[in-house]
Design an enzyme around this catalytic site. Structure first.
Site, PDB file in Angstrom:
ATOM      1  N   THR A   1       0.804  -1.225   0.000  1.00 20.53           N
ATOM      2  CA  THR A   1       0.000   0.000   0.000  1.00 20.53           C
ATOM      3  C   THR A   1       0.834   1.270   0.000  1.00 20.53           C
ATOM      4  O   THR A   1       0.295   2.364  -0.175  1.00 20.53           O
ATOM      5  CB  THR A   1      -0.945   0.030   1.213  1.00 20.53           C
ATOM      6  OG1 THR A   1      -0.171  -0.038   2.419  1.00 20.53           O
ATOM      7  CG2 THR A   1      -1.917  -1.149   1.167  1.00 20.53           C
ATOM      8  N   SER A   2       2.134   1.159   0.183  1.00 18.50           N
ATOM      9  CA  SER A   2       2.988   2.348   0.212  1.00 18.50           C
ATOM     10  C   SER A   2       4.430   1.948  -0.053  1.00 18.50           C
ATOM     11  O   SER A   2       4.771   0.757  -0.084  1.00 18.50           O
ATOM     12  CB  SER A   2       2.886   3.073   1.568  1.00 18.50           C
ATOM     13  OG  SER A   2       3.365   2.227   2.604  1.00 18.50           O
TER      14      SER A   2
ATOM     15  N   SER B   1      17.595  -5.924   4.376  1.00 13.42           N
ATOM     16  CA  SER B   1      18.296  -4.668   4.629  1.00 13.42           C
ATOM     17  C   SER B   1      19.769  -4.929   4.883  1.00 13.42           C
ATOM     18  O   SER B   1      20.135  -5.961   5.456  1.00 13.42           O
ATOM     19  CB  SER B   1      17.681  -3.974   5.851  1.00 13.42           C
ATOM     20  OG  SER B   1      18.527  -2.964   6.347  1.00 13.42           O
TER      21      SER B   1
ATOM     22  N   TYR C   1      15.220  -4.051  15.173  1.00 13.59           N
ATOM     23  CA  TYR C   1      14.953  -3.990  13.727  1.00 13.59           C
ATOM     24  C   TYR C   1      16.001  -4.794  12.962  1.00 13.59           C
ATOM     25  O   TYR C   1      15.674  -5.590  12.072  1.00 13.59           O
ATOM     26  CB  TYR C   1      14.948  -2.545  13.248  1.00 13.59           C
ATOM     27  CG  TYR C   1      14.742  -2.415  11.758  1.00 13.59           C
ATOM     28  CD1 TYR C   1      13.479  -2.532  11.196  1.00 13.59           C
ATOM     29  CD2 TYR C   1      15.821  -2.194  10.904  1.00 13.59           C
ATOM     30  CE1 TYR C   1      13.288  -2.434   9.820  1.00 13.59           C
ATOM     31  CE2 TYR C   1      15.642  -2.086   9.534  1.00 13.59           C
ATOM     32  CZ  TYR C   1      14.374  -2.210   9.000  1.00 13.59           C
ATOM     33  OH  TYR C   1      14.195  -2.126   7.637  1.00 13.59           O
TER      34      TYR C   1
END
Length: 276
Positions: free
Chosen positions: A23-24, A153, A178
């Site tokens: 969605t983004s 990442s 994270y």
């Protein structure tokens, strides 16, 4: 090793791809590029309404039709919703060519645990994708060539998995939490059940930018590296890690057999798939 990118015009017609977090950011840009090249793109959002809004934006700004963009909602902070998502997809799309595990969240400043009892970044960024991939294995392996692309990442290189305290209840740092989730996602790409790779799409100007830097490239530029790995004409090796377009060695832990098996065992426990 650097594999050459294919022309952007190469067709993906007939391919079915699920993009989580579509969605983004990179997920939305990935969905756009895939749909423009002819793929049927299953758009996942935190809610079905958010996914529908994303589909409407794509339909309004491209030549893509609504039939190319089925929408699905599932909140990855709730593993029961991940299970429901997988069941719907297997029912409606029994053959899936590619799963793009893209949905992600920054770990919050304060230690936060989901209703399932897991640290929120570890669950959203890794455990939910682990569970979803396991449940979609029949669809991904229903024909040769199915693959998984984990959007990881470069921060995975700074991480360690706290095996005795994966939820980091005793010592919490949002950056460490994270990074641990990204290392786990990168390790998971080496699981032999489904052919998978992981990719660092570069530092992009998305909601996660503050974790990396003050400036980044556009989400569309990052998405190009994800889309390339979705193309069946791009040969991949299970467990490979890409820094943008270049295949490079991941952190040493990401390819250790012991770490892979240990992580799978831990994940099975945390998502409720461990044998009774």
């Amino acid at each position: 090793m650097l594999e050459s990118a294919l022309p952007a015009s190469s067709s993906l017609t007939g391919r079915t791809v699920l993009v989580t977090g579509a969605t983004s950011g990179i997920g939305f840009a990935t969905a756009r590029r895939l749909a423009e090249r002819g793929a049927t793109v299953l758009l996942h959002g935190r809610t079905a309404e958010e996914a529908r809004a994303a589909a409407d934006r794509l339909i309004a700004t491209t030549d893509v039709s609504a039939t190319q963009l089925p929408v699905f909602g599932a909140d990855f902070t709730r593993l029961d919703e991940v299970e429901e998502l997988a069941a719907l997809i297997v029912r409606d799309h029994p053959h899936l060519d590619v799963l793009v595990n893209n949905a992600g969240t920054a770990a919050p400043e304060r230690h936060t645990v989901t209703t399932d009892g897991n640290e929120i970044a570890f669950q959203v960024n890794f455990l939910a994708h682990y569970l979803l991939t396991c449940l979609l294995e029949p669809a991904l392996t229903s024909a040769p060539g199915g693959r998984v692309v984990n959007v990881s990442s470069s921060l995975h290189r700074t991480a360690s998995i706290q095996w005795s305290d994966p939820n980091r209840a005793r010592r919490y740092s949002r950056l460490a939490a994270y990074a641990q989730s990204q290392l786990a996602l990168t390790v998971f790409a080496a699981d032999p059940r489904v052919t998978a790779v992981s990719v660092h799409p570069g530092v992009c100007d998305t909601a996660l930018l503050p974790l990396y830097a003050n400036e980044g490239v556009t989400a569309a530029e990052g998405a190009a590296h994800v889309v390339r790995l979705c193309d069946p004409a791009v040969e991949i090796v299970n467990g490979a890690y890409y820094d943008r377009a270049e295949r490079v060695a991941p952190a040493p832990a990401a390819t250790e057999d012991r770490t892979i098996k240990r992580l799978n065992k831990l994940a099975d426990v945390l998502v409720g798939r461990a044998a009774a």
